[in-house]
Design a protein around this motif. Structure first.
Motif, short mmCIF file in Angstrom:
data_model
loop_
_atom_site.label_atom_id
_atom_site.label_comp_id
_atom_site.label_asym_id
_atom_site.label_seq_id
_atom_site.Cartn_x
_atom_site.Cartn_y
_atom_site.Cartn_z
N ASP B 167 0.67 -1.24 -0.02
CA ASP B 167 0.08 0.02 -0.02
C ASP B 167 0.91 1.27 0.04
OD1 ASP B 167 -2.24 -1.41 -0.04
OD2 ASP B 167 -2.91 -1.02 2.10
N ILE B 168 2.05 1.33 0.69
CA ILE B 168 2.97 2.36 0.80
C ILE B 168 3.36 2.80 -0.45
CG2 ILE B 168 4.80 3.31 2.01
CD1 ILE B 168 4.16 2.02 4.31
N GLU B 170 2.15 1.87 -3.28
CA GLU B 170 0.97 2.30 -4.21
C GLU B 170 0.69 3.86 -3.85
OE1 GLU B 170 -2.05 -0.62 -3.67
OE2 GLU B 170 -1.17 -1.79 -5.44
N ALA B 171 0.65 4.19 -2.68
CA ALA B 171 0.39 5.65 -2.33
C ALA B 171 1.36 6.51 -2.86
CB ALA B 171 0.39 5.49 -0.51
N ALA B 172 2.49 6.09 -2.63
CA ALA B 172 3.79 6.91 -3.33
C ALA B 172 3.39 7.28 -4.75
CB ALA B 172 5.17 6.37 -3.13
N ASP B 173 3.09 6.08 -5.44
CA ASP B 173 2.65 5.94 -6.78
C ASP B 173 1.75 7.04 -7.17
OD1 ASP B 173 2.91 5.26 -9.37
OD2 ASP B 173 2.02 3.28 -9.24
N ILE B 174 0.68 7.04 -6.53
CA ILE B 174 -0.55 7.80 -6.73
C ILE B 174 0.00 9.50 -6.42
CG2 ILE B 174 -2.82 8.58 -5.70
CD1 ILE B 174 -3.23 5.69 -5.74
N ASP B 175 0.69 9.49 -5.48
CA ASP B 175 1.14 10.86 -4.80
C ASP B 175 2.11 11.54 -5.72
OD1 ASP B 175 -0.05 11.34 -2.72
OD2 ASP B 175 1.49 10.75 -1.23
N GLY B 176 2.50 10.56 -6.93
CA GLY B 176 3.38 11.13 -8.13
C GLY B 176 4.72 10.96 -8.09
N ALA B 177 5.28 10.02 -7.14
CA ALA B 177 6.66 9.69 -7.20
C ALA B 177 6.97 8.50 -8.24
CB ALA B 177 6.85 8.91 -5.78
N GLY B 178 7.98 8.72 -8.90
CA GLY B 178 8.42 7.70 -10.08
C GLY B 178 9.13 6.55 -9.35
N GLN B 181 12.12 7.78 -7.52
CA GLN B 181 11.85 8.71 -6.33
C GLN B 181 11.37 7.90 -5.16
OE1 GLN B 181 9.47 11.40 -8.52
NE2 GLN B 181 10.56 13.20 -7.81
N LYS B 185 13.17 7.95 -1.69
CA LYS B 185 12.41 8.84 -0.78
C LYS B 185 11.68 8.14 0.36
CE LYS B 185 12.54 13.08 -2.72
NZ LYS B 185 12.08 14.05 -3.82
N VAL B 186 11.17 6.63 -0.12
CA VAL B 186 10.18 5.90 0.43
C VAL B 186 10.86 4.62 1.02
CG1 VAL B 186 7.74 4.84 0.69
CG2 VAL B 186 8.02 6.94 -0.49
#
Lengths: 385, 274
Positions: B167-168, B170-178, B181, B185-186
């Motif tokens: 989930d984390i 995927e959340a980063a994915d939706i937040d716009g991280a490539g 990134q 960053k995560v």
């Protein structure tokens, strides 16, 4: 804000023929939302509701069909470019970042100027009353607070569409009711088109402006909460919506095709229902009666001869204070009735229950589809797609 | 009650006995290092003696001198660990978050390369290194250490990545991280304690490695393992000096392990999920 359109959307995981993945996880999903609508996807687990939402998010690719957000087909667009925000059941906060940084993450990635980031995070935090938590790490928050942060992270992005995947499932019962109201309030305030996935029909009924009921990857009905309750399309929707569930009795159609009979009950088929029976070829139908529509009838000694009544033995009595739930054995079915608490009933007693004719639901004995539905008040929007 | 107390006492005694048996060689090595060669060779074991630093003085000066070997050991261990991590992180990332049908097979295959005894591939590796001029070359040795540890590093980093909830990501994915990134960053901050312990293990394995060091190096690229072995010469065994050299070799890694252990135990907990 945006209109979301799903046209013949299909998801297939491409398993080998005969394996459990070979069937379509979502089949021919059609839906057209209004701008700013709150749509709830509901159904038992494995019905495809989460998969549908994940396809809107772009976390899963749709195998077929089109997904349009504000008219743009986003089927091949990565999640970050769909202008959506998602709230996960597990909250999915970044554990190593403070609440502020969690909420600011998407803005930072877009290289938003610092004061703009601050302004927007603070604004979202004040809407959700979490200003005092901004410096904390997620692990120092309670479940409810984490859920607020997850909502805040979605709000900060000012997306066209909110996607919420069972966001309240990890909260305790009381908090869930509070947050339910809060999310509805938030939606009214921001007016963003929202998709909300839940398996809880109470959540669906209380929150959704329109509800999509799903089973086995297929839409069963798309309607307003009231219409789902009053005019369910089929036995699944009828049984799924409403607590306690609707009772179903197998009935024979009388020779005059105006009455429905069992050994211990007899119902009159009136209006549209009666007309439907005229053209119905089968000899049997399912009769559906909601527990709250059953009335206790003082035994007048007339027995089961009267119309729209059923007689049976009480098997279970559950006094809940305001109402009393009784389970009555009618033929080979267990019928639940919700009676006024002042009605005195005892276990093992034979009682008569009545139901107004217009509250009855009829379903085809084989296809389980509703018979003789009166024209719904509002045309379901999916039909217009 | 008394019976279980008796069992407890016996188990405690047994534990002490096992611990002493396991620790004894290390203790003996430390003691021997402070003896003269004569006391070290004595048939009668000496627990009480006048300690001397003579063996250390002589050991430090042996061959090209201790620091030459220590530098080679440190360089090859640190470099191979860093290169290993740099190679393993993207590999493990792909396998953990974008698995394909062959991911499981690839993982098992990678680890299965460790089943082959090193000596089984010595001749081909030696020939290749000889023709490439990599014999007695510190970078040649570093490359061997990297290859030796890579399957283990990939496997460990993979399992740490697997612990991060999807989930984390995927959340980063939706937040716009490539992908990069999301990784930087995560994923990496979350897997940091895991990466640290993986790195430490690789470092220890490379530092302690002796087979390739002894066979592929001579003087220039020789590591501390070669340094210790050099005390077993044609003129005989020099127990005291060898022990002193061993003490000089294991001490840095023991100190490092001691500090890193505290650092790693502190590890992050996944407060964001559930």
């Amino acid at each position: 804000m945006a209109i979301v359109e799903l046209k013949n959307v299909v998801k297939n995981y491409g398993g080998h023929k005969g394996s459990k993945d070979s069937a379509n996880a979502v089949e021919n999903f059609n839906l057209l939302t209004e701008d700013g609508e709150f749509v709830v996807l509901v159904g038992p687990s494995g019905c495809g509701k989460s998969t549908t939402m994940r396809m809107i998010a772009g976390l899963e690719n749709n195998t077929g069909g089109e997904i349009r957000i504000s008219g743009r087909d986003v089927s091949a667009v990565p999640p970050k470019d769909r202008d959506i925000a998602m709230v996960f059941q597990s909250y999915a906060l970044y554990p190593h970042m403070s609440v502020f940084e969690n909420m600011a993450f998407s803005l930072r990635l877009k290289k938003t100027p610092n004061d703009e980031v601050k302004r927007r995070v603070n604004e979202a935090a004040s809407i959700l009353n979490i200003e005092h938590l901004l410096e904390r790490k997620p692990r120092a928050l309670s479940g409810g607070q984490r859920q607020r942060v997850a909502l805040g992270r979605a709000i900060v992005r000012q997306p066209q569409v909110f996607l919420m995947d069972e966001p309240l499932s990890n909260l305790d019962a009381k908090l869930r009711v509070d947050m339910r109201a809060e999310i509805v309030k938030l939606h009214r305030k921001l007016g963003v088109t929202t998709f909300y996935v839940t398996h809880d029909q109470v959540e669906a009924m209380t929150m959704g402006q329109r509800i999509v009921v799903m089973l086995d990857g297929k839409i069963q009905q798309v309607d307003t909460p009231q219409n789902l309750y009053e005019r369910p399309n089929n036995m699944f929707v009828a049984g799924f919506i409403g607590t306690p569930s609707m009772n179903f009795l197998r009935a024979k159609i009388a020779s005059d095709r105006r009455a429905l009979e069992g050994e211990s009950f007899r119902f009159k088929a009136e209006g549209a229902r009666g007309t439907a029976l005229d053209t119905h070829t089968a000899n049997e139908v399912w009769v559906g009666v909601r527990p709250e529509h059953l009335r206790y009838v003082e035994d007048s000694g007339h027995g089961a001869g009267l119309e729209n009544m059923m007689r049976g033995t009480i098997e279970v009595v559950e006094p809940l204070g305001a109402v009393t739930m009784v389970q009555v054995q009618i033929d080979d079915a267990r019928v639940t009735a919700q009676l006024d608490s002042h009605v005195q009933v005892t276990l093992g007693e034979t009682i008569t229950l009545a139901c107004a004719g217009e509250k009855l639901h009829l379903f085809d004995a084989d296809s389980e589809q509703a018979l003789g539905l009166e024209q719904p008040v509002s045309e379901p929007l999916s039909a217009a797609v | 009650m008394t019976e279980s107390r008796l069992t407890n006492t016996l188990l405690t005694l047994l534990t002490y006995a096992v611990a002493i048996v396991m620790f004894f060689p290390i203790l003996w090595m430390f003691l021997t290092a402070f003896k003269t060669e004569q006391t070290a060779f004595d048939i009668v074991p000496h627990f009480l003696f006048t300690p001397t630093l003579d063996s250390f003085k002589l050991a430090l000066a042996q061959g090209n001198g201790y620091w030459h070997y220590a530098f080679n050991s440190a360089l090859s261990a640190v470099a191979s660990t860093l290169i290993g991590l740099v190679l393993a992180v993207p590999a493990a990332y792909a396998m953990a978050f974008f698995p394909s049908k062959r991911t499981d097979f690839t993982l098992v295959w990678m680890v299965s390369t460790k089943f082959i005894p090193a000596v089984g591939v010595l001749i081909p590796v030696f020939m290749v290194y000889k023709s490439l001029g990599l014999l007695d070359n510190i970078w040649g040795l570093t490359m061997l250490f990297t290859a030796m540890n890579l399957p283990l590093i990939v496997w460990m980093v993979y399992s740490y990545f697997k612990d991060i909830p999807k989930d984390i990501i995927e959340a980063a994915d939706i937040d716009g991280a490539g992908t990069l990134q999301t990784m930087v960053k995560v994923v990496l901050p979350l897997a940091l304690p895991g990466l640290a312990s993986t790195g430490l293990l690789a470092l220890i394995l490379a530092w302690n490695e002796s087979f390739w060091s002894l066979t592929m190096t001579d003087h220039k690229a020789a590591t501390l393992a070669v340094f210790i072995a050099s005390f077993k010469s044609a003129e005989g065994l020099f127990w005291a000096k060898m022990s002193a050299a061993s003490v000089l070799t294991v001490t840095p890694i023991i100190i490092l392990g001691w500090f890193a252990q505290r650092q790693m135990v502190r590890g992050l907990t996944f407060g964001a999920v559930k």
